[in-house]
Write an enzyme that holds these catalytic residues in place. Structure first.
Site, PDB file in Angstrom:
ATOM      1  N   LYS A 159       0.862  -1.190   0.000  1.00 14.80           N
ATOM      2  CA  LYS A 159       0.000   0.000   0.000  1.00 14.80           C
ATOM      3  C   LYS A 159       0.897   1.238   0.000  1.00 14.80           C
ATOM      4  O   LYS A 159       1.152   1.854   1.048  1.00 14.80           O
ATOM      5  CB  LYS A 159      -0.908  -0.052   1.233  1.00 14.80           C
ATOM      6  CG  LYS A 159      -2.234   0.614   1.032  1.00 14.80           C
ATOM      7  CD  LYS A 159      -3.225   0.201   2.098  1.00 14.80           C
ATOM      8  CE  LYS A 159      -4.416   1.114   2.161  1.00 14.80           C
ATOM      9  NZ  LYS A 159      -5.237   1.163   0.954  1.00 14.80           N
TER      10      LYS A 159
HETATM   11  N1  PPE Z   1      -7.509  -2.744  -2.911  1.00 14.34           N
HETATM   12  C1  PPE Z   1      -7.049  -1.461  -2.886  1.00 14.34           C
HETATM   13  C2  PPE Z   1      -6.369  -0.916  -4.078  1.00 14.34           C
HETATM   14  C3  PPE Z   1      -7.249  -0.715  -1.726  1.00 14.34           C
HETATM   15  O1  PPE Z   1      -6.820   0.549  -1.685  1.00 14.34           O
HETATM   16  C4  PPE Z   1      -7.925  -1.282  -0.622  1.00 14.34           C
HETATM   17  C5  PPE Z   1      -8.161  -0.484   0.625  1.00 14.34           C
HETATM   18  C6  PPE Z   1      -8.365  -2.618  -0.718  1.00 14.34           C
HETATM   19  C7  PPE Z   1      -8.120  -3.322  -1.880  1.00 14.34           C
HETATM   20  C8  PPE Z   1      -9.032  -3.330   0.432  1.00 14.34           C
HETATM   21  O2  PPE Z   1      -8.113  -3.613   1.457  1.00 14.34           O
HETATM   22  P1  PPE Z   1      -8.556  -3.738   2.973  1.00 14.34           P
HETATM   23  O3  PPE Z   1      -8.962  -2.406   3.433  1.00 14.34           O
HETATM   24  O4  PPE Z   1      -7.348  -4.261   3.663  1.00 14.34           O
HETATM   25  O5  PPE Z   1      -9.694  -4.699   3.014  1.00 14.34           O
HETATM   26  N2  PPE Z   1      -8.436   0.876   0.409  1.00 14.34           N
HETATM   27  C9  PPE Z   1      -8.399   1.764   1.535  1.00 14.34           C
HETATM   28  C10 PPE Z   1      -8.264   3.192   1.144  1.00 14.34           C
HETATM   29  C11 PPE Z   1      -9.295   3.820   0.274  1.00 14.34           C
HETATM   30  C12 PPE Z   1      -9.079   5.302   0.159  1.00 14.34           C
HETATM   31  O6  PPE Z   1      -8.147   5.862   0.729  1.00 14.34           O
HETATM   32  O7  PPE Z   1      -9.903   5.950  -0.499  1.00 14.34           O
HETATM   33  C13 PPE Z   1      -9.519   1.513   2.533  1.00 14.34           C
HETATM   34  O8  PPE Z   1     -10.471   0.811   2.228  1.00 14.34           O
HETATM   35  O9  PPE Z   1      -9.412   2.007   3.658  1.00 14.34           O
END
Ligand code: PPE
Length: 307
Positions: A159
């Site tokens: 990330k």
């Molecule tokens: N893919 C991407 C590209 C991504 O940014 C996120 C989180 C996910 C999958 C899901 O990951 P998780 O949160 O661990 O289940 N995206 C974050 C940021 C979005 C934003 O800043 O706008 C979030 O969901 O917090």
């Protein structure tokens, strides 16, 4: 998305007022994207606010940092305690938490070796990422003309701040074409994920999601939903999905910290199933919502009570 400021922000080990949480214009990360971040949610439960999967998020922050050769001078334990203190001090109940570590100010030039690493943790109230209506009735998405950045060009499974130019381009394109969100294909043309969400497909009662080697972010919500689905008796496979398979899906949904479990009701102007959230999506969404609110005893250890 508009946010409401809270009182304090955690910076490099101390609490500072919200308005002082600023960065110098010569911070390396601002120019070159050399930082890492997380998105975490804290939920109101019967036993007070609780942070969902706090340790996993802070571990991923450290793993992402490693991918760009950045050493965060605060341990996972310290970041977890800092986050809980922040939620307590700001008297927040349910909120979104954004930790970020990045190369700060030293000189100029692309090489950040020897630059100071700055870490902030910010917390503020936040509602449904893709709208309350989207959460309830599903969203409309399209396949982006932008491919997800290749793992051969950047560590795509971490990330990293700069990586989000790719997501920003995709979501801007989706919005200006009248859609709520984008689906990005990877460099070999298979389905990767949304601009900030992982994707799941249901067909003939079976659940599928792209594998990590599709170049996706290893979503923490994705992992939880896979576990919840399997525990509920559904078959879940991690397998490559083509764009055209999306058009045959009975159900599609996104997962993410911000997005939680968001149903998709239309893809590339084709209705998904009957055009409303399907039974498996709804069941998983309900179970996920109960889990994050501390109502599912078998997943209670996924919550870190702020105290
Ligand atoms: N893919 C991407 C590209 C991504 O940014 C996120 C989180 C996910 C999958 C899901 O990951 P998780 O949160 O661990 O289940 N995206 C974050 C940021 C979005 C934003 O800043 O706008 C979030 O969901 O917090």
């Amino acid at each position: 998305m508009h946010i409401q400021p809270s009182e304090n922000v955690w910076k490099n080990g101390t609490m500072i007022p919200w308005k002082d949480a600023t960065v110098h214009v010569l911070a390396h990360c601002l120019h070159y994207g050399t930082g890492v971040f997380e998105g975490i949610r804290c939920y109101g439960t019967a036993k007070g606010p609780a942070v969902f999967k706090l340790r996993e998020h802070m571990e991923r922050l450290h793993t992402s940092a490693k991918a760009i050769n950045m050493s965060i001078p605060h341990s996972v334990d310290e970041l977890c305690s800092a986050t809980k203190a922040l939620v307590r001090e700001n008297r927040l109940d349910s909120c979104y938490i954004r930790p970020i570590s990045f190369f700060g100010v030293n000189g100029i030039g692309v090489n950040p070796q020897g630059y100071p690493v700055e870490t902030f943790v910010v917390a503020f109230p936040m509602g449904a990422y893709l709208g309350e209506d989207g959460l309830r009735n599903g969203i409309r998405v399209h396949t982006s003309s932008w491919r997800r950045m290749s793992s051969g060009a950047v560590p795509a499974t971490a990330k990293i701040c700069g990586d989000y130019v790719n997501s920003a381009l995709a979501v801007m394109e989706a919005k200006s074409n009248g859609f709520d969100e984008a689906i990005l294909l990877n460099d070999i043309g298979m389905v990767a994920e949304g601009s900030g969400e992982n994707i799941f497909m249901v067909r003939n009662g079976r659940i599928a999601t792209p594998p990590l080697n599709a170049g996706i972010l290893p979503g923490i919500t994705r992992n939880c939903v896979i576990k919840i689905a399997r525990d509920s008796g559904y078959e879940v496979v991690e397998d490559h999905i083509s764009r055209s398979e999306l058009y045959l899906a009975d159900e599609l949904f996104f997962t993410g910290t911000a997005a939680e479990v968001t149903p998709i009701r239309e893809v590339d102007r084709r209705t998904v199933g009957p055009g409303k959230p399907g039974p498996i999506t709804s069941a998983l969404q309900k179970k996920f919502q109960a889990t994050v609110r501390g109502e599912e005893s078998q997943y209670i250890e996924w919550l870190d009570f702020v105290g």
